[in-house]
Every structure is written in C-alpha cells, then in structure tokens.
Design a protein around this motif. Structure first.
Motif, PDB file in Angstrom:
ATOM      1  N   THR A  28     -20.776 -10.380 -31.199  1.00  0.00           N
ATOM      2  CA  THR A  28     -21.797  -9.402 -31.606  1.00  0.00           C
ATOM      3  C   THR A  28     -23.010 -10.105 -32.223  1.00  0.00           C
ATOM      4  O   THR A  28     -24.159  -9.720 -31.974  1.00  0.00           O
ATOM      5  CB  THR A  28     -21.191  -8.401 -32.610  1.00  0.00           C
ATOM      6  OG1 THR A  28     -20.008  -7.857 -32.047  1.00  0.00           O
ATOM      7  CG2 THR A  28     -22.136  -7.276 -32.925  1.00  0.00           C
TER       8      THR A  28
ATOM      9  N   LEU B 218     -25.143 -11.637 -29.471  1.00  0.00           N
ATOM     10  CA  LEU B 218     -25.845 -10.579 -28.746  1.00  0.00           C
ATOM     11  C   LEU B 218     -27.038 -10.078 -29.553  1.00  0.00           C
ATOM     12  O   LEU B 218     -28.127  -9.873 -29.009  1.00  0.00           O
ATOM     13  CB  LEU B 218     -24.874  -9.428 -28.442  1.00  0.00           C
ATOM     14  CG  LEU B 218     -25.401  -8.307 -27.570  1.00  0.00           C
ATOM     15  CD1 LEU B 218     -25.818  -8.842 -26.204  1.00  0.00           C
ATOM     16  CD2 LEU B 218     -24.347  -7.223 -27.414  1.00  0.00           C
ATOM     17  N   ALA B 219     -26.868  -9.922 -30.859  1.00  0.00           N
ATOM     18  CA  ALA B 219     -27.973  -9.482 -31.729  1.00  0.00           C
ATOM     19  C   ALA B 219     -29.076 -10.538 -31.746  1.00  0.00           C
ATOM     20  O   ALA B 219     -30.275 -10.208 -31.713  1.00  0.00           O
ATOM     21  CB  ALA B 219     -27.456  -9.223 -33.140  1.00  0.00           C
TER      22      ALA B 219
ATOM     23  N   VAL C   4     -28.623  -6.899 -22.275  1.00  0.00           N
ATOM     24  CA  VAL C   4     -28.133  -6.611 -23.630  1.00  0.00           C
ATOM     25  C   VAL C   4     -27.508  -5.218 -23.667  1.00  0.00           C
ATOM     26  O   VAL C   4     -26.416  -5.025 -24.220  1.00  0.00           O
ATOM     27  CB  VAL C   4     -29.270  -6.763 -24.669  1.00  0.00           C
ATOM     28  CG1 VAL C   4     -28.863  -6.164 -26.014  1.00  0.00           C
ATOM     29  CG2 VAL C   4     -29.655  -8.225 -24.833  1.00  0.00           C
ATOM     30  N   ALA C   5     -28.169  -4.236 -23.063  1.00  0.00           N
ATOM     31  CA  ALA C   5     -27.628  -2.867 -23.024  1.00  0.00           C
ATOM     32  C   ALA C   5     -26.302  -2.845 -22.264  1.00  0.00           C
ATOM     33  O   ALA C   5     -25.335  -2.181 -22.690  1.00  0.00           O
ATOM     34  CB  ALA C   5     -28.636  -1.922 -22.382  1.00  0.00           C
TER      35      ALA C   5
ATOM     36  N   ARG D 107     -23.569  -4.450 -24.378  1.00  0.00           N
ATOM     37  CA  ARG D 107     -23.141  -3.512 -25.440  1.00  0.00           C
ATOM     38  C   ARG D 107     -22.261  -2.406 -24.865  1.00  0.00           C
ATOM     39  O   ARG D 107     -21.244  -2.039 -25.453  1.00  0.00           O
ATOM     40  CB  ARG D 107     -24.368  -2.918 -26.135  1.00  0.00           C
ATOM     41  CG  ARG D 107     -25.026  -3.892 -27.070  1.00  0.00           C
ATOM     42  CD  ARG D 107     -26.200  -3.296 -27.807  1.00  0.00           C
ATOM     43  NE  ARG D 107     -26.728  -4.275 -28.762  1.00  0.00           N
ATOM     44  CZ  ARG D 107     -27.984  -4.367 -29.110  1.00  0.00           C
ATOM     45  NH1 ARG D 107     -28.875  -3.528 -28.587  1.00  0.00           N
ATOM     46  NH2 ARG D 107     -28.377  -5.268 -29.980  1.00  0.00           N
ATOM     47  N   SER D 108     -22.649  -1.895 -23.693  1.00  0.00           N
ATOM     48  CA  SER D 108     -21.846  -0.864 -23.036  1.00  0.00           C
ATOM     49  C   SER D 108     -20.459  -1.405 -22.684  1.00  0.00           C
ATOM     50  O   SER D 108     -19.439  -0.730 -22.904  1.00  0.00           O
ATOM     51  CB  SER D 108     -22.559  -0.371 -21.773  1.00  0.00           C
ATOM     52  OG  SER D 108     -21.736   0.476 -21.030  1.00  0.00           O
TER      53      SER D 108
ATOM     54  N   ASN E  19     -18.955  -3.918 -24.133  1.00  0.00           N
ATOM     55  CA  ASN E  19     -18.230  -4.122 -25.389  1.00  0.00           C
ATOM     56  C   ASN E  19     -17.615  -2.819 -25.874  1.00  0.00           C
ATOM     57  O   ASN E  19     -16.467  -2.785 -26.339  1.00  0.00           O
ATOM     58  CB  ASN E  19     -19.139  -4.714 -26.464  1.00  0.00           C
ATOM     59  CG  ASN E  19     -19.377  -6.194 -26.270  1.00  0.00           C
ATOM     60  OD1 ASN E  19     -18.673  -6.856 -25.507  1.00  0.00           O
ATOM     61  ND2 ASN E  19     -20.377  -6.724 -26.962  1.00  0.00           N
ATOM     62  N   ASP E  20     -18.389  -1.724 -25.794  1.00  0.00           N
ATOM     63  CA  ASP E  20     -17.856  -0.414 -26.184  1.00  0.00           C
ATOM     64  C   ASP E  20     -16.665  -0.036 -25.316  1.00  0.00           C
ATOM     65  O   ASP E  20     -15.644   0.441 -25.813  1.00  0.00           O
ATOM     66  CB  ASP E  20     -18.944   0.669 -26.087  1.00  0.00           C
ATOM     67  CG  ASP E  20     -20.027   0.514 -27.147  1.00  0.00           C
ATOM     68  OD1 ASP E  20     -19.805  -0.238 -28.125  1.00  0.00           O
ATOM     69  OD2 ASP E  20     -21.095   1.137 -26.983  1.00  0.00           O
TER      70      ASP E  20
END
Length: 179
Positions: free
Chosen positions: A3, A6-7, A73-74, A77-78, A80-81
């Motif tokens: 995380t 990614l940030a 990145v989106a 994140r998707s 990862n969710d």
C-alpha cells in the motif's frame, strides 16, 4: 503491491497539472541544434520535456505513463480490494472447513463410543440369552416334573378311589353289625 509503494507512485503523478493527453514529437535538428524528442501537452502545445534523439522510447514512455499511471493505480487498488474480499472468503471457508473437520472428529468419537457401548451391551445381551436358555431348560424340566407329578397324582387318585370303593361300610344292613 504494498500500500505504501502504491501511494508513493500515485503521489509522484502530476495529477491535474496539464491534464489531458500528452504526445511525443520528433523535432528535426537545425544547423546549430541537434534533433530531439519532445513531450507536449496536446491541448496547450506546451513542451513538458525535451530529450535527445536517441531517447525516443523514453519520451514515449513519459507521454504514455501520464495517462496510464492513474489507470494502473486505480486497477491495483481495485485488485487489492478484490484480493482482500477473496482473502476474507478464503478465511471464512477455512474456518467453515475447520469447523466441519472438528464436527467430523466429534462424530467419529461418538461413533467409536457407541460401538464400544454396543460391544459391552452385546456381551450383556449374550449373557441374558445364555441365562434365558438356562431358564428355558429349567422351565422345561419343571414342566416335565409337573406332568410327572400329575401322572403320580392321577395314579394316587385312582388308588384312593379303588380303596374307597372297596372299603367296607358300616351300614345297618351288614351282617354282624350291632342292632
């Protein structure tokens, strides 16, 4: 991807600064300047980067990365969710499987206990059957003795009846009887 990393990638992107498409363009050199590649903001025409002519792939990467990084990145994140959701499902499934295995072990133990009790009862049942067979033998012996005793009693009754019939009576009609 972690995380934090990614940030860090998301923060390194210029964001809305010169939003819109970025393009690469090859610029022919002049007599006093060498040829080069430039990265331009499509709408305004502003040159954002100038690279030597041998760095065409790098210029193309810069232009494409501006559009691709936010999408990537989106997507990460998707994913990862989704991974987190799947991990929760797997953990729940693992817990359910563990509980099912525990229930199976409990049932197996109960079955073994029932089999042991049945074996113990079986020995008791065999003893009762043996006792029943003994009682049946005694009952048959007793019934045979009853039949024998009835026969003896019937014979005695016949003897008594004969003796009663043969016994002299003391009637007045008998000779020698006092008058």
């Amino acid at each position: 991807m972690a995380t934090d990393r990614l940030a860090e990638i998301a923060e390194s992107h210029p964001g809305d600064w010169y939003s819109g498409e970025w393009r690469t363009e090859y610029v022919e050199g002049r007599s006093d300047e060498p040829s080069c590649y430039v990265v331009k903001h499509q709408e305004s025409g502003t040159v954002l980067a100038e690279l030597p002519d041998w760095a065409g792939p790098i210029a193309l990467f810069i232009a494409d990365a501006h559009d691709a990084v936010p999408e990537l990145v989106a997507e990460v994140r998707s994913l990862n969710d989704e991974t987190s959701k799947l991990a929760n499902i797997i953990a729940g499934t693992g817990l359910a499987l563990w509980e099912e295995e525990r229930d199976t072990a409990r049932l197996r133990l109960a079955w073994q206990s029932a089999r042991q009790r049945a074996a113990a009862y079986g020995e008791g049942i065999l003893r009762v059957v043996r006792d029943r067979e003994a009682w049946e033998g005694w009952t048959k012996s007793a019934e045979a003795e009853v039949v024998r005793l009835r026969t003896v009693l019937a014979e005695r009754d016949e003897q008594i009846a004969y003796l009663i019939a043969a016994e002299p009576t003391l009637d007045d009609d008998q000779p020698g009887a006092p008058q």
